[in-house]
Design a protein around this motif. Sequence first.
Motif, PDB file in Angstrom:
ATOM      1  N   LEU A  98      23.827  28.093  34.756  1.00  0.00           N
ATOM      2  CA  LEU A  98      24.235  29.485  34.882  1.00  0.00           C
ATOM      3  C   LEU A  98      23.777  30.302  33.676  1.00  0.00           C
ATOM      4  O   LEU A  98      23.926  29.875  32.531  1.00  0.00           O
ATOM      5  N   THR A  99      23.238  31.478  33.922  1.00  0.00           N
ATOM      6  CA  THR A  99      22.991  32.420  32.843  1.00  0.00           C
ATOM      7  C   THR A  99      24.320  33.081  32.462  1.00  0.00           C
ATOM      8  O   THR A  99      25.314  32.988  33.195  1.00  0.00           O
ATOM      9  N   ASN A 100      24.341  33.759  31.329  1.00  0.00           N
ATOM     10  CA  ASN A 100      25.552  34.488  30.942  1.00  0.00           C
ATOM     11  C   ASN A 100      25.957  35.492  32.016  1.00  0.00           C
ATOM     12  O   ASN A 100      27.136  35.607  32.363  1.00  0.00           O
ATOM     13  N   ASP A 101      24.984  36.224  32.550  1.00  0.00           N
ATOM     14  CA  ASP A 101      25.290  37.230  33.574  1.00  0.00           C
ATOM     15  C   ASP A 101      25.852  36.588  34.836  1.00  0.00           C
ATOM     16  O   ASP A 101      26.785  37.112  35.455  1.00  0.00           O
ATOM     17  N   GLN A 102      25.274  35.457  35.228  1.00  0.00           N
ATOM     18  CA  GLN A 102      25.760  34.779  36.430  1.00  0.00           C
ATOM     19  C   GLN A 102      27.176  34.240  36.235  1.00  0.00           C
ATOM     20  O   GLN A 102      28.019  34.337  37.128  1.00  0.00           O
ATOM     21  N   ALA A 103      27.444  33.677  35.058  1.00  0.00           N
ATOM     22  CA  ALA A 103      28.782  33.163  34.775  1.00  0.00           C
ATOM     23  C   ALA A 103      29.804  34.302  34.756  1.00  0.00           C
ATOM     24  O   ALA A 103      30.915  34.167  35.302  1.00  0.00           O
ATOM     25  N   ASP A 104      29.431  35.434  34.150  1.00  0.00           N
ATOM     26  CA  ASP A 104      30.333  36.586  34.107  1.00  0.00           C
ATOM     27  C   ASP A 104      30.597  37.119  35.509  1.00  0.00           C
ATOM     28  O   ASP A 104      31.714  37.548  35.827  1.00  0.00           O
ATOM     29  N   ARG A 105      29.574  37.099  36.321  1.00  0.00           N
ATOM     30  CA  ARG A 105      29.703  37.593  37.698  1.00  0.00           C
ATOM     31  C   ARG A 105      30.666  36.722  38.504  1.00  0.00           C
ATOM     32  O   ARG A 105      31.519  37.219  39.237  1.00  0.00           O
ATOM     33  N   LEU A 106      30.533  35.414  38.353  1.00  0.00           N
ATOM     34  CA  LEU A 106      31.446  34.508  39.049  1.00  0.00           C
ATOM     35  C   LEU A 106      32.882  34.697  38.561  1.00  0.00           C
ATOM     36  O   LEU A 106      33.828  34.669  39.354  1.00  0.00           O
ATOM     37  N   ASP A 107      33.047  34.886  37.262  1.00  0.00           N
ATOM     38  CA  ASP A 107      34.388  35.085  36.718  1.00  0.00           C
ATOM     39  C   ASP A 107      34.984  36.390  37.234  1.00  0.00           C
ATOM     40  O   ASP A 107      36.166  36.441  37.596  1.00  0.00           O
TER      41      ASP A 107
ATOM     42  N   ASP B 172      43.412  39.184  30.600  1.00  0.00           N
ATOM     43  CA  ASP B 172      42.126  39.743  30.193  1.00  0.00           C
ATOM     44  C   ASP B 172      41.071  38.645  30.177  1.00  0.00           C
ATOM     45  O   ASP B 172      41.369  37.487  29.835  1.00  0.00           O
ATOM     46  N   PRO B 173      39.837  38.976  30.544  1.00  0.00           N
ATOM     47  CA  PRO B 173      38.796  37.950  30.525  1.00  0.00           C
ATOM     48  C   PRO B 173      38.528  37.462  29.106  1.00  0.00           C
ATOM     49  O   PRO B 173      38.639  38.216  28.138  1.00  0.00           O
ATOM     50  N   ALA B 174      38.200  36.194  29.001  1.00  0.00           N
ATOM     51  CA  ALA B 174      37.878  35.624  27.689  1.00  0.00           C
ATOM     52  C   ALA B 174      36.580  36.235  27.172  1.00  0.00           C
ATOM     53  O   ALA B 174      35.675  36.566  27.947  1.00  0.00           O
ATOM     54  N   THR B 175      36.510  36.399  25.863  1.00  0.00           N
ATOM     55  CA  THR B 175      35.295  36.961  25.261  1.00  0.00           C
ATOM     56  C   THR B 175      34.803  36.049  24.142  1.00  0.00           C
ATOM     57  O   THR B 175      34.782  36.434  22.971  1.00  0.00           O
TER      58      THR B 175
ATOM     59  N   PRO C  26      45.272  30.466  18.603  1.00  0.00           N
ATOM     60  CA  PRO C  26      45.503  30.130  20.018  1.00  0.00           C
ATOM     61  C   PRO C  26      45.717  31.394  20.832  1.00  0.00           C
ATOM     62  O   PRO C  26      46.243  32.390  20.325  1.00  0.00           O
ATOM     63  N   PRO C  27      45.289  31.385  22.094  1.00  0.00           N
ATOM     64  CA  PRO C  27      45.459  32.587  22.913  1.00  0.00           C
ATOM     65  C   PRO C  27      46.927  32.905  23.126  1.00  0.00           C
ATOM     66  O   PRO C  27      47.788  32.024  23.105  1.00  0.00           O
ATOM     67  N   ALA C  28      47.204  34.172  23.314  1.00  0.00           N
ATOM     68  CA  ALA C  28      48.580  34.595  23.557  1.00  0.00           C
ATOM     69  C   ALA C  28      49.070  34.026  24.883  1.00  0.00           C
ATOM     70  O   ALA C  28      48.290  33.854  25.834  1.00  0.00           O
ATOM     71  N   ALA C  29      50.328  33.719  24.944  1.00  0.00           N
ATOM     72  CA  ALA C  29      50.908  33.178  26.174  1.00  0.00           C
ATOM     73  C   ALA C  29      50.804  34.216  27.288  1.00  0.00           C
ATOM     74  O   ALA C  29      51.007  35.416  27.053  1.00  0.00           O
ATOM     75  N   PRO C  30      50.454  33.798  28.495  1.00  0.00           N
ATOM     76  CA  PRO C  30      50.358  34.764  29.596  1.00  0.00           C
ATOM     77  C   PRO C  30      51.731  35.337  29.907  1.00  0.00           C
ATOM     78  O   PRO C  30      52.762  34.707  29.647  1.00  0.00           O
ATOM     79  N   PRO C  31      51.774  36.546  30.456  1.00  0.00           N
ATOM     80  CA  PRO C  31      53.075  37.132  30.794  1.00  0.00           C
ATOM     81  C   PRO C  31      53.797  36.274  31.820  1.00  0.00           C
ATOM     82  O   PRO C  31      53.172  35.691  32.709  1.00  0.00           O
ATOM     83  N   SER C  32      55.098  36.174  31.665  1.00  0.00           N
ATOM     84  CA  SER C  32      55.863  35.340  32.589  1.00  0.00           C
ATOM     85  C   SER C  32      55.858  35.978  33.975  1.00  0.00           C
ATOM     86  O   SER C  32      55.863  37.202  34.129  1.00  0.00           O
ATOM     87  N   LEU C  33      55.834  35.108  34.997  1.00  0.00           N
ATOM     88  CA  LEU C  33      55.820  35.563  36.383  1.00  0.00           C
ATOM     89  C   LEU C  33      57.131  35.180  37.039  1.00  0.00           C
ATOM     90  O   LEU C  33      57.793  34.217  36.644  1.00  0.00           O
ATOM     91  N   SER C  34      57.470  35.918  38.062  1.00  0.00           N
ATOM     92  CA  SER C  34      58.635  35.542  38.843  1.00  0.00           C
ATOM     93  C   SER C  34      58.344  34.234  39.566  1.00  0.00           C
ATOM     94  O   SER C  34      57.185  33.799  39.679  1.00  0.00           O
ATOM     95  N   ALA C  35      59.401  33.593  40.048  1.00  0.00           N
ATOM     96  CA  ALA C  35      59.222  32.324  40.763  1.00  0.00           C
ATOM     97  C   ALA C  35      58.322  32.509  41.978  1.00  0.00           C
ATOM     98  O   ALA C  35      57.440  31.678  42.252  1.00  0.00           O
TER      99      ALA C  35
END
Length: 276
Positions: free
Chosen positions: A16-25, A47-50, A87-96
Motif C-alpha cells: 500500500l502507498t501512503n495515499d492508498q492506506a489513508d484512503r482505506l482508513d 481522530d485518525p492516527a498521524t 500513550p494515546p488518550a483513552a477513547p471516550p466511554s460508550l454506552s452499553a
Amino acid sequence: MESAAAHSLPIDAYLLTNDQADRLDAARRTLVARCMNRFAVAYRPPDPATPFRPGTRTQYRYGVTDPAAAARYGFAPPGSPRTPPPPPAAPPSLSAEATVALTGTDDPGVKPGSAAAKGGQRVNGHVVPPGGCLGEARAALRSDNAEAGGDAPVADRINSESFERSQRDPRVVGVFARWAQCMTSRGFPSYADPLKASGDAAWRTPEPSAQERETAAADARCKKEHNVVGVWFAVDAAYQRREIERNGKELAAVKAELAARQELAGAALGTLPPRP
C-alpha cells in the motif's frame, strides 16, 4: 546514487502507498460511522492516527543521505519523534448499547470487532452484524483477512527479508567496510555499518546533540563518497526480484486484491481510487 528516495523497490508495487492506506482508513471510518448512525446511538469516531511516515518507502531505508539535513537534524528524520510518544488518550466511554453496536459483543473476553464477536443482538430495533460496525466495515472493504487491512504477509516478508539479507551480502559488506574506514579516518567512532551508527544509544535524546549532528553528516558524506546507497539499493532490489519471481502467482493475487479494495474504498467515499 546519493539517495534512494526517488527510486521504488520492486516489491513496492504489491504494498500500500501512503495515499492508498489513508484512503482505506477513511473509508473504514466512514462505514463505521454510517453503521452506527443506523443504530441511532451516540458515537464519535476517534481522530485518525498521524504517525510519522517518510515521503517514500526508500527515503530513509538506508539511513541519512543528505549531509546538510543530517548536520541540522542528526539521525532522526525531520518530523519524526526522537523519543517514544506518550500513550494515546483513552477513547471516550460508550454506552452499553453503543459498545455492542460498535464491536458486536459485551463480553470482555472477546476481542472487539473480531470474528469471535458473533453479533446478533438487537439495538434500537436493528440486528448487530458479526463484529459489530467494526466488523461490518472491515468485511465491506475485504480487510477482515490475514493482513487485517494492511499489507499482504507475503509482500511484507519479501520487503523485510530483502533488507536483512542485503546487509549480509558480500557486495554490501564491502561498501560498509569502506564506509567504516571513511568514518574513522575523519575521527569518528569505529562503527561496523551505518545502522550501528544511527542506532547508537547516545542519540536517544529529545534534541540532537552536536556530536550526533556531526556524526550523521559524516555518515551521509561517507555514503556518498563510496556509493553505499547505490550498491545497497541494487542488492536489496535484486533479492526482491528473485522472491517476486518465486512467488509470482501469490503476488499477482495480492495486486488484484489491492486494486479491488481501493475500488471498494472509492465506493464508500464516493471518489475514484488513487493511481498506484
